[in-house]
Every structure is written in C-alpha cells, then in structure tokens.
Scaffold this active site. Structure first.
Site, PDB file in Angstrom:
ATOM      1  N   GLU A   1     -44.971 -13.522 -12.625  1.00  0.00           N
ATOM      2  CA  GLU A   1     -43.814 -13.596 -13.514  1.00  0.00           C
ATOM      3  C   GLU A   1     -44.246 -13.198 -14.925  1.00  0.00           C
ATOM      4  O   GLU A   1     -44.703 -14.061 -15.702  1.00  0.00           O
ATOM      5  CB  GLU A   1     -43.259 -15.019 -13.544  1.00  0.00           C
ATOM      6  CG  GLU A   1     -42.795 -15.518 -12.198  1.00  0.00           C
ATOM      7  CD  GLU A   1     -41.743 -16.609 -12.326  1.00  0.00           C
ATOM      8  OE1 GLU A   1     -40.671 -16.452 -11.763  1.00  0.00           O
ATOM      9  OE2 GLU A   1     -41.992 -17.605 -13.038  1.00  0.00           O
TER      10      GLU A   1
ATOM     11  N   GLY B   1     -34.815 -17.282 -11.128  1.00  0.00           N
ATOM     12  CA  GLY B   1     -34.356 -18.324 -12.050  1.00  0.00           C
ATOM     13  C   GLY B   1     -32.842 -18.319 -12.145  1.00  0.00           C
ATOM     14  O   GLY B   1     -32.149 -18.841 -11.270  1.00  0.00           O
ATOM     15  N   GLY B   2     -32.313 -17.696 -13.186  1.00  0.00           N
ATOM     16  CA  GLY B   2     -30.876 -17.737 -13.472  1.00  0.00           C
ATOM     17  C   GLY B   2     -29.992 -17.412 -12.282  1.00  0.00           C
ATOM     18  O   GLY B   2     -28.985 -18.104 -12.039  1.00  0.00           O
TER      19      GLY B   2
ATOM     20  N   GLU C   1     -43.338 -21.404 -18.468  1.00  0.00           N
ATOM     21  CA  GLU C   1     -42.676 -22.345 -19.381  1.00  0.00           C
ATOM     22  C   GLU C   1     -43.501 -23.618 -19.533  1.00  0.00           C
ATOM     23  O   GLU C   1     -43.549 -24.214 -20.615  1.00  0.00           O
ATOM     24  CB  GLU C   1     -41.253 -22.637 -18.876  1.00  0.00           C
ATOM     25  CG  GLU C   1     -40.341 -21.447 -19.120  1.00  0.00           C
ATOM     26  CD  GLU C   1     -39.197 -21.294 -18.142  1.00  0.00           C
ATOM     27  OE1 GLU C   1     -38.879 -22.244 -17.410  1.00  0.00           O
ATOM     28  OE2 GLU C   1     -38.616 -20.186 -18.109  1.00  0.00           O
TER      29      GLU C   1
ATOM     30  N   ASN D   1     -35.801 -21.223  -8.607  1.00  0.00           N
ATOM     31  CA  ASN D   1     -36.281 -22.204  -9.582  1.00  0.00           C
ATOM     32  C   ASN D   1     -35.103 -22.566 -10.484  1.00  0.00           C
ATOM     33  O   ASN D   1     -34.708 -21.786 -11.337  1.00  0.00           O
ATOM     34  CB  ASN D   1     -37.424 -21.584 -10.405  1.00  0.00           C
ATOM     35  CG  ASN D   1     -37.915 -22.512 -11.503  1.00  0.00           C
ATOM     36  OD1 ASN D   1     -37.496 -23.674 -11.589  1.00  0.00           O
ATOM     37  ND2 ASN D   1     -38.800 -22.006 -12.350  1.00  0.00           N
ATOM     38  N   TRP D   2     -34.562 -23.754 -10.244  1.00  0.00           N
ATOM     39  CA  TRP D   2     -33.367 -24.167 -10.996  1.00  0.00           C
ATOM     40  C   TRP D   2     -33.713 -24.612 -12.413  1.00  0.00           C
ATOM     41  O   TRP D   2     -32.832 -24.877 -13.205  1.00  0.00           O
ATOM     42  CB  TRP D   2     -32.630 -25.280 -10.247  1.00  0.00           C
ATOM     43  CG  TRP D   2     -32.095 -24.880  -8.904  1.00  0.00           C
ATOM     44  CD1 TRP D   2     -32.213 -23.654  -8.296  1.00  0.00           C
ATOM     45  CD2 TRP D   2     -31.358 -25.700  -7.982  1.00  0.00           C
ATOM     46  NE1 TRP D   2     -31.588 -23.672  -7.080  1.00  0.00           N
ATOM     47  CE2 TRP D   2     -31.058 -24.901  -6.846  1.00  0.00           C
ATOM     48  CE3 TRP D   2     -30.927 -27.031  -8.000  1.00  0.00           C
ATOM     49  CZ2 TRP D   2     -30.337 -25.403  -5.752  1.00  0.00           C
ATOM     50  CZ3 TRP D   2     -30.210 -27.533  -6.907  1.00  0.00           C
ATOM     51  CH2 TRP D   2     -29.920 -26.724  -5.803  1.00  0.00           C
ATOM     52  N   LYS D   3     -34.994 -24.757 -12.700  1.00  0.00           N
ATOM     53  CA  LYS D   3     -35.463 -25.218 -14.017  1.00  0.00           C
ATOM     54  C   LYS D   3     -34.726 -26.508 -14.406  1.00  0.00           C
ATOM     55  O   LYS D   3     -34.449 -27.319 -13.529  1.00  0.00           O
ATOM     56  CB  LYS D   3     -35.307 -24.092 -15.047  1.00  0.00           C
ATOM     57  CG  LYS D   3     -35.973 -22.790 -14.568  1.00  0.00           C
ATOM     58  CD  LYS D   3     -36.076 -21.730 -15.614  1.00  0.00           C
ATOM     59  CE  LYS D   3     -36.770 -20.497 -15.038  1.00  0.00           C
ATOM     60  NZ  LYS D   3     -36.971 -19.438 -16.009  1.00  0.00           N
TER      61      LYS D   3
ATOM     62  N   SER E   1     -36.013 -12.087 -14.181  1.00  0.00           N
ATOM     63  CA  SER E   1     -34.738 -11.356 -14.202  1.00  0.00           C
ATOM     64  C   SER E   1     -34.417 -10.672 -12.879  1.00  0.00           C
ATOM     65  O   SER E   1     -33.845  -9.582 -12.858  1.00  0.00           O
ATOM     66  CB  SER E   1     -34.718 -10.352 -15.368  1.00  0.00           C
ATOM     67  OG  SER E   1     -34.854 -11.033 -16.607  1.00  0.00           O
TER      68      SER E   1
ATOM     69  N   HIS F   1     -46.066 -22.591 -14.009  1.00  0.00           N
ATOM     70  CA  HIS F   1     -44.999 -21.724 -14.533  1.00  0.00           C
ATOM     71  C   HIS F   1     -45.251 -21.470 -16.020  1.00  0.00           C
ATOM     72  O   HIS F   1     -45.714 -22.348 -16.747  1.00  0.00           O
ATOM     73  CB  HIS F   1     -43.631 -22.384 -14.328  1.00  0.00           C
ATOM     74  CG  HIS F   1     -42.496 -21.445 -14.572  1.00  0.00           C
ATOM     75  ND1 HIS F   1     -42.060 -21.132 -15.847  1.00  0.00           N
ATOM     76  CD2 HIS F   1     -41.727 -20.727 -13.724  1.00  0.00           C
ATOM     77  CE1 HIS F   1     -41.068 -20.261 -15.748  1.00  0.00           C
ATOM     78  NE2 HIS F   1     -40.846 -20.004 -14.475  1.00  0.00           N
TER      79      HIS F   1
ATOM     80  N   GLY G   1     -35.909 -14.605 -17.951  1.00  0.00           N
ATOM     81  CA  GLY G   1     -34.695 -15.006 -18.651  1.00  0.00           C
ATOM     82  C   GLY G   1     -34.238 -14.016 -19.702  1.00  0.00           C
ATOM     83  O   GLY G   1     -33.377 -14.339 -20.530  1.00  0.00           O
TER      84      GLY G   1
HETATM   85  P1  13P Z   1     -35.113 -15.631 -14.484  1.00  0.00           P
HETATM   86  O1  13P Z   1     -34.827 -15.152 -13.087  1.00  0.00           O
HETATM   87  O2  13P Z   1     -33.976 -16.422 -15.074  1.00  0.00           O
HETATM   88  O3  13P Z   1     -35.610 -14.531 -15.359  1.00  0.00           O
HETATM   89  O4  13P Z   1     -36.323 -16.701 -14.367  1.00  0.00           O
HETATM   90  C1  13P Z   1     -37.449 -16.340 -13.652  1.00  0.00           C
HETATM   91  C2  13P Z   1     -38.305 -17.537 -13.507  1.00  0.00           C
HETATM   92  O5  13P Z   1     -38.876 -18.035 -14.455  1.00  0.00           O
HETATM   93  C3  13P Z   1     -38.418 -18.129 -12.154  1.00  0.00           C
HETATM   94  O6  13P Z   1     -39.436 -19.077 -12.104  1.00  0.00           O
END
Ligand code: 13P
Length: 257
Positions: free
Chosen positions: A166, A233-234, A96, A9-11, A212, A94, A172
């Site tokens: 999640e 994510g990251g 967020e 997920n590149w957000k 994470s 998600h 994050g």
């Molecule tokens: P991180 O891997 O950056 O914690 O993000 C997880 C995430 O929200 C994937 O959708």
C-alpha cells in the site's frame, strides 16, 4: 498459485449497527465471491457481531491491529489471544498505524509473531511515502519493511501470511498506483525479499495491492500476474461496490475455476 484475496479495511468507520448492516449486505452478495477469499476487517468493537452476521457464508473476518503481549496492563489494547476465535486474520503494520501512532518495524515484527503464535493470519502492510518514492528509495524501503516484519519468523510459520503493498501516497487519495508500478514493487522487491527468506514456499504467499482500489481499476491490478488481490479501504464501506471488486478480481484471476 496463491489464493485470490480481497479484504475490506473499514478503518475507524461504522457503528455497531452499521457494521451489522454492511456485513449482512456482503453476506447476501457472497454468492458472487466464488473462489475469492473475502475478508472483512471492521473496528474491533464490531468483530464479534460481524463474525455472527457472516457465519456460514464463507466470508472471513479480520482485526485491524493487536498488541503483541498476551495480557497485562496495556489499557485500551487487544491481544492475539483475545482475537483468536473471534477472527481469523489481522491487519498489521498499516501505514496509518506507522505514521499516526508511531508503530515501528520492530513493533510490527512482534505483532506478526504474536499473530502466528495464536493462530491468526497476518496481513502485513508495507508501503513507501511519496518522498521515499521520489528519491528513488521505494524498493529499498519496501524490502526493509518486509524483512523487518518477518525477522525471526520461521518458514514453517508463513502458511497463512499475506503481504499488502500500500503506497502511502495512494491511500485515500483517489490516486492509485499504476498496475505496472505496483507490479514492479510486488513482483520485484516484495517477491524477492520473501524468496530470499523462505525460498520456493514464498510463492504461495498472496500479495495484495491497496490504495484507492475501486471497481473501475481492480481488473487492471488483478490482471498483473504478481498481484493476487486487493486490500480495499473506502470502497469497502458499501456492500455492492465492495462485492463488485470481489467479483471482478475473481473473474480476472480465474479464481475458483
Ligand atoms: P483506500 O482504498 O481508501 O485508498 O484505503 C486503502 C487502505 O488503506 C486499505 O488498507
């Protein structure tokens, strides 16, 4: 046994050119992905470019959201009809989107139905906040989110469903859940809710852990029998670190063998 799945997920990261470069890097390393379903979820504006970059490599593409209506006066929104043909998957619910954009369980449910009715495979995200966890409500919250997201979704439709656990406090933060803690929710509340809705066919739904995830902890998560992959994510923003996660997940699950 569900497929092993690792989704990035590149957000809201990567320009169009950066998205092309990152997708090209993943494509070039895709030989390491044997047996793992690899899904890249770039910002909507880069979906078509990423699709073109990974074409023929086996790498799949997903969106990060959709609007449940097919078309209309919804400035700034993108529908499942529009995504159909550009990508195969879509991340829905998600945390967020729930926390920063006020998305409700009911809206997530409408989006899940829209995805299924237009041939998209939803990656439905659920997760509790730290407050909910500390007050002992995690399992109840997660069951509620899974049940609400799938309300009215017929068993025949769940082919293609993926559920991602999640925990909000792990996203994050560098503070991943423990593999055992994640497995308790995934093998417990999530699996039980899916089973109560869909019976034995729920056993084919891949369950991903997210929060994470990195190349240093993926083996421990994938080592849990009820965790079938990861939503990253990251660590998905670098092709080599992301494909390390893919390779390690595949090796741990014995994917493709
Ligand atoms: P991180 O891997 O950056 O914690 O993000 C997880 C995430 O929200 C994937 O959708």
């Amino acid at each position: 046994m569900p497929a092993t799945v690792v989704a990035g997920n590149w957000k809201m990261n990567t320009t169009l050119n950066e998205a092309r470069t990152l997708a090209g890097g993943v494509r070039d390393l895709a030989v390491n992905a044997a047996g793992v379903e690899v899904i890249l979820c770039p910002p909507a504006i880069s979906l078509a470019a990423v699709r073109d970059m990974v074409s023929g490599s086996g790498v799949k593409v997903g969106a990060q959201n959709l609007h449940h209506e097919d078309s209309g006066a919804y400035t700034g929104e993108i529908s499942a009809v529009m995504l159909n043909g550009v990508c195969q998957y879509v991340i829905l619910g998600h945390s967020e989107r729930r926390q920063l954009f006020g998305e409700t369980d009911q809206q997530v449910n409408l989006k899940v139905k829209a995805a299924f009715s237009h041939g998209l495979k939803p990656i439905v995200c659920v997760g509790e906040t730290l407050e909910q966890r500390e007050s002992g409500q995690a399992a109840r919250v997660i069951s509620g989110q899974v049940g609400a997201a799938l309300d009215g979704v017929a068993p025949v439709d769940i082919n293609g469903l993926i559920v991602a656990y999640e925990p909000v406090w792990a996203i994050g933060t560098g503070q991943a859940a423990t593999p055992e803690g994640a497995a308790e929710i995934m093998g417990g509340a999530i699996s039980e809710t899916l089973h109560s809705l869909y019976g034995s066919s729920s056993a084919a739904v891949p369950l991903l852990y997210g929060g994470s995830v990195n190349a240093g902890n993926i083996v421990d998560f994938a080592g849990q029998s009820c965790i079938h992959g990861a939503l990253v994510g990251g660590a998905s923003l670098q092709a080599d670190s992301f494909m390390d996660i893919v390779r390690l997940a595949g090796e741990t699950k014995g994917a493709g063998s």
